[in-house]
Design an enzyme around this catalytic site. Structure first.
Site, PDB file in Angstrom:
ATOM      1  N   HIS A 193       0.874  -1.191   0.000  1.00 54.79           N
ATOM      2  CA  HIS A 193       0.000   0.000   0.000  1.00 54.79           C
ATOM      3  C   HIS A 193       0.901   1.229   0.000  1.00 54.79           C
ATOM      4  O   HIS A 193       1.402   1.642   1.040  1.00 54.79           O
ATOM      5  CB  HIS A 193      -0.911  -0.003   1.228  1.00 54.79           C
ATOM      6  CG  HIS A 193      -1.636   1.294   1.428  1.00 54.79           C
ATOM      7  ND1 HIS A 193      -2.678   1.695   0.622  1.00 54.79           N
ATOM      8  CD2 HIS A 193      -1.457   2.298   2.319  1.00 54.79           C
ATOM      9  CE1 HIS A 193      -3.105   2.876   1.011  1.00 54.79           C
ATOM     10  NE2 HIS A 193      -2.381   3.261   2.035  1.00 54.79           N
ATOM     11  N   GLY A 232      -5.248   4.165  -1.815  1.00 52.86           N
ATOM     12  CA  GLY A 232      -4.568   5.387  -2.267  1.00 52.86           C
ATOM     13  C   GLY A 232      -5.119   5.963  -3.555  1.00 52.86           C
ATOM     14  O   GLY A 232      -4.527   6.886  -4.109  1.00 52.86           O
ATOM     15  N   GLU A 275      -7.496  -2.047  -2.686  1.00 53.23           N
ATOM     16  CA  GLU A 275      -7.933  -1.918  -1.285  1.00 53.23           C
ATOM     17  C   GLU A 275      -8.270  -0.461  -0.929  1.00 53.23           C
ATOM     18  O   GLU A 275      -7.628   0.141  -0.062  1.00 53.23           O
ATOM     19  CB  GLU A 275      -6.782  -2.431  -0.398  1.00 53.23           C
ATOM     20  CG  GLU A 275      -7.124  -2.692   1.025  1.00 53.23           C
ATOM     21  CD  GLU A 275      -5.906  -3.241   1.751  1.00 53.23           C
ATOM     22  OE1 GLU A 275      -6.038  -4.297   2.354  1.00 53.23           O
ATOM     23  OE2 GLU A 275      -4.817  -2.620   1.703  1.00 53.23           O
ATOM     24  N   PRO A 276      -9.243   0.100  -1.603  1.00 54.22           N
ATOM     25  CA  PRO A 276      -9.502   1.530  -1.411  1.00 54.22           C
ATOM     26  C   PRO A 276     -10.375   1.839  -0.206  1.00 54.22           C
ATOM     27  O   PRO A 276     -11.242   1.046   0.176  1.00 54.22           O
ATOM     28  CB  PRO A 276     -10.256   1.903  -2.695  1.00 54.22           C
ATOM     29  CG  PRO A 276     -10.967   0.652  -3.068  1.00 54.22           C
ATOM     30  CD  PRO A 276     -10.155  -0.506  -2.571  1.00 54.22           C
ATOM     31  N   ARG A 278     -10.773   5.808   0.645  1.00 58.37           N
ATOM     32  CA  ARG A 278     -11.192   7.132   0.195  1.00 58.37           C
ATOM     33  C   ARG A 278     -12.016   7.090  -1.093  1.00 58.37           C
ATOM     34  O   ARG A 278     -13.057   7.727  -1.212  1.00 58.37           O
ATOM     35  CB  ARG A 278      -9.925   7.978  -0.056  1.00 58.37           C
ATOM     36  CG  ARG A 278     -10.158   9.357  -0.609  1.00 58.37           C
ATOM     37  CD  ARG A 278      -8.826  10.043  -0.906  1.00 58.37           C
ATOM     38  NE  ARG A 278      -7.827   9.691   0.096  1.00 58.37           N
ATOM     39  CZ  ARG A 278      -7.764  10.234   1.301  1.00 58.37           C
ATOM     40  NH1 ARG A 278      -8.605  11.169   1.635  1.00 58.37           N
ATOM     41  NH2 ARG A 278      -6.850   9.847   2.160  1.00 58.37           N
ATOM     42  N   ARG A 314      -9.789  16.402   9.153  1.00 58.25           N
ATOM     43  CA  ARG A 314      -8.852  16.457   8.021  1.00 58.25           C
ATOM     44  C   ARG A 314      -8.267  17.866   7.776  1.00 58.25           C
ATOM     45  O   ARG A 314      -7.063  17.982   7.563  1.00 58.25           O
ATOM     46  CB  ARG A 314      -9.490  15.905   6.746  1.00 58.25           C
ATOM     47  CG  ARG A 314      -9.893  14.437   6.871  1.00 58.25           C
ATOM     48  CD  ARG A 314     -10.372  13.840   5.557  1.00 58.25           C
ATOM     49  NE  ARG A 314      -9.283  13.675   4.622  1.00 58.25           N
ATOM     50  CZ  ARG A 314      -9.083  14.420   3.557  1.00 58.25           C
ATOM     51  NH1 ARG A 314      -9.923  15.384   3.245  1.00 58.25           N
ATOM     52  NH2 ARG A 314      -8.047  14.210   2.781  1.00 58.25           N
ATOM     53  N   CYS A 347     -12.462  24.770  21.997  1.00 62.10           N
ATOM     54  CA  CYS A 347     -11.543  25.667  22.672  1.00 62.10           C
ATOM     55  C   CYS A 347     -10.128  25.318  22.199  1.00 62.10           C
ATOM     56  O   CYS A 347      -9.328  24.747  22.930  1.00 62.10           O
ATOM     57  CB  CYS A 347     -11.697  25.490  24.182  1.00 62.10           C
ATOM     58  SG  CYS A 347     -10.789  26.719  25.087  1.00 62.10           S
ATOM     59  N   GLU A 348      -9.864  25.580  20.930  1.00 57.63           N
ATOM     60  CA  GLU A 348      -8.592  25.233  20.254  1.00 57.63           C
ATOM     61  C   GLU A 348      -8.457  26.174  19.074  1.00 57.63           C
ATOM     62  O   GLU A 348      -9.342  26.202  18.206  1.00 57.63           O
ATOM     63  CB  GLU A 348      -8.666  23.817  19.672  1.00 57.63           C
ATOM     64  CG  GLU A 348      -8.324  22.686  20.560  1.00 57.63           C
ATOM     65  CD  GLU A 348      -6.880  22.601  20.976  1.00 57.63           C
ATOM     66  OE1 GLU A 348      -6.002  23.150  20.284  1.00 57.63           O
ATOM     67  OE2 GLU A 348      -6.625  21.988  22.019  1.00 57.63           O
ATOM     68  N   TYR A 383     -12.611   9.148   6.162  1.00 59.90           N
ATOM     69  CA  TYR A 383     -11.831   9.697   7.281  1.00 59.90           C
ATOM     70  C   TYR A 383     -12.545  10.920   7.855  1.00 59.90           C
ATOM     71  O   TYR A 383     -11.906  11.878   8.297  1.00 59.90           O
ATOM     72  CB  TYR A 383     -10.385  10.011   6.842  1.00 59.90           C
ATOM     73  CG  TYR A 383      -9.763   8.824   6.144  1.00 59.90           C
ATOM     74  CD1 TYR A 383      -9.371   7.712   6.873  1.00 59.90           C
ATOM     75  CD2 TYR A 383      -9.632   8.779   4.752  1.00 59.90           C
ATOM     76  CE1 TYR A 383      -8.858   6.595   6.242  1.00 59.90           C
ATOM     77  CE2 TYR A 383      -9.125   7.663   4.108  1.00 59.90           C
ATOM     78  CZ  TYR A 383      -8.745   6.580   4.860  1.00 59.90           C
ATOM     79  OH  TYR A 383      -8.238   5.469   4.234  1.00 59.90           O
TER      80      TYR A 383
END
Ligand SMILES: Cc1ncc(COP(=O)(O)O)c(C=O)c1O
Length: 426
Positions: A193, A232, A275-276, A278, A314, A347-348, A383
């Site tokens: 991968h 990928g 093996e996707p 995304r 992300r 709070c970031e 993700y």
């Protein structure tokens, strides 16, 4: 569309088949923030890859068991990278033989589940082989190869080379494959991968590395059946120009030619596995949010929404770009636009959706909006929900699937009680 002196691309708002109306109805019904998936898109993406002998879904991209069970029904196999993902795959109805555990370690729970259900394993470290051997079971094996170089859309997702923790180092491959055979394992698959997607120069390097890996191990693993080329496969997150889809036919042809060359070399029929994660999921889902504050900071205008990086990490993690659109709820569209920064409730200071790699906050041209309007973050299916967390004690948002015109809730909004349920009151 071409206007005097400059090219203007009409910006496509949605990749999914639903639009503003359906999102507004879904938010009315299930609240905000909300993950809204379109199963039709997932089906189309699976169909795109039908030439590959095996499609193995990397469930880490979006592991809801309702998505998994529907993918199983489409004939897709599944990858599991943890004990939890094995449990999900089994719960979704996959047979153990359709699951492959891919990791660089066995934690004790994962090893116990692999043993209990005889789950095929993709070993990423020599120690995994020895630990598996100690269990006494002989499951079909894959070996994940680190070919000595990597690739990825960010350093954080680089998948090979000396700085990567993944896979069996290419110079040790023959020794480990030989050891596996000696211990009585059937090594049926070599796996890589690297994630080269549509970068064809890089892809040719990966193909040669795979050919070399197979060629060097023929003597010790003569029963090889599958070459797995990992995931990928990229998707186009940007809407600046007409979406350029990856040339899947070319990608397939490159790998299929390698498969045929290897087939005549090895003598066995070799299947090609992809093996996707995304590619199958990204475009299938939007994150619907509500604007809860609109404020000026000097010359900058901020829309503050009710989702943060605890929902979609992300942008904060990789500076990843997601297309954003607005749904005016109270008939208040003015047709005017402004440069806006979009941020969340945490709070970031890094809780900003309009940022580039390195955390540089940038603005986005968006319609003028008011508190109560909806802000939609697109292409959030991979993700997205999968990487959500309870940081700042924020609750996990619900997931809803639009299937054949029906809204099906596939995950409820977490409750405060559930969030606290494992904390012991001492
Ligand atoms: C072993 C393995 N396979 C497949 C994938 C899926 O990658 P993508 O979502 O880019 O297709 C990943 C992602 O991390 C991975 O680690």
């Amino acid at each position: 569309m071409v206007t005097a002196g400059r090219t203007v691309f009409s910006v496509q708002k949605y990749n999914v088949s639903f639009g503003d109306n359906e999102i507004a109805i879904a938010v009315e019904r299930f609240g905000s923030p909300l993950w809204l998936y379109d199963f039709e898109i997932i089906e189309k993406r699976v169909w795109d890859l039908r030439s590959f002998g095996i499609i193995r879904y990397a469930q880490k991209a979006a592991p809801n068991i309702n998505l998994l069970s529907r993918m199983k029904d489409l004939g897709v196999d599944v990858d599991a990278v943890s004990a939890g993902e094995i449990v999900r795959a089994l719960r979704a109805g996959f047979a153990p033989s359709q699951i492959r555990y891919t990791a660089d370690i066995f934690d004790r729970d994962a090893l116990a589940l692999v043993k209990e259900h005889s789950i095929p394993v993709n070993i990423g470290s020599p120690d995994m082989l020895f630990q598996l051997n100690e269990t006494g079971i002989k499951v079909p094996l894959a070996i994940r190869v680190n070919p000595g170089f990597g690739h990825g859309h960010s350093h954080k997702v680089n998948t090979g080379g000396e700085l990567s923790k993944h896979g069996i180092w290419h110079e040790e491959l023959v020794e480990i494959a030989g050891k596996a055979a000696e211990l009585g394992f059937n090594v049926e698959c070599l796996h890589m991968h690297i994630g080269s997607g549509s970068d064809y120069i890089h892809l040719s390097q990966v193909v040669s590395a795979m050919e070399q890996a197979v060629g060097s191990t023929i003597a010790v693993i003569p029963d090889l059946k599958i070459i797995s080329i990992g995931g990928g496969l990229p998707v186009s997150y940007s809407r600046d120009k007409p979406a350029k889809r990856m040339d899947l036919e070319r990608y397939y042809d490159i790998w299929d030619s390698a498969r045929k060359r290897l087939h005549s070399h090895v003598g066995n029929y070799l299947q090609l596995e992809v093996e996707p994660g995304r590619y199958l999921m990204a475009e299938s889902c939007v994150l619907a949010t509500e604007i809860r504050a609109v404020k000026k900071m000097g010359k900058n205008l901020f829309y503050l929404i009710d989702a943060g990086f605890t929902d979609l990490v992300r942008p904060a993690l990789y500076g990843a770009y997601h297309h954003i659109s607005i749904i005016h709820r109270n008939g208040n569209a003015t047709g005017e636009e402004a440069n806006v920064m979009v941020a969340g409730p945490l709070c970031e200071s890094g809780d900003v959706f309009t940022q580039e790699e390195g955390g540089v906050v940038v603005s986005r041209r968006l319609p003028l909006a008011q508190v109560g309007d909806l802000l939609v973050i697109h292409d959030a299916g991979a993700y997205g929900s999968a990487m959500s967390s309870n940081y700042n004690s924020r609750l996990l948002a619900p997931e809803v699937l639009l299937e054949k015109g029906n809204f099906i809730q596939i995950r409820k909004r977490q409750t405060f009680e559930q969030m606290l349920s494992n904390e012991c009151e001492t």
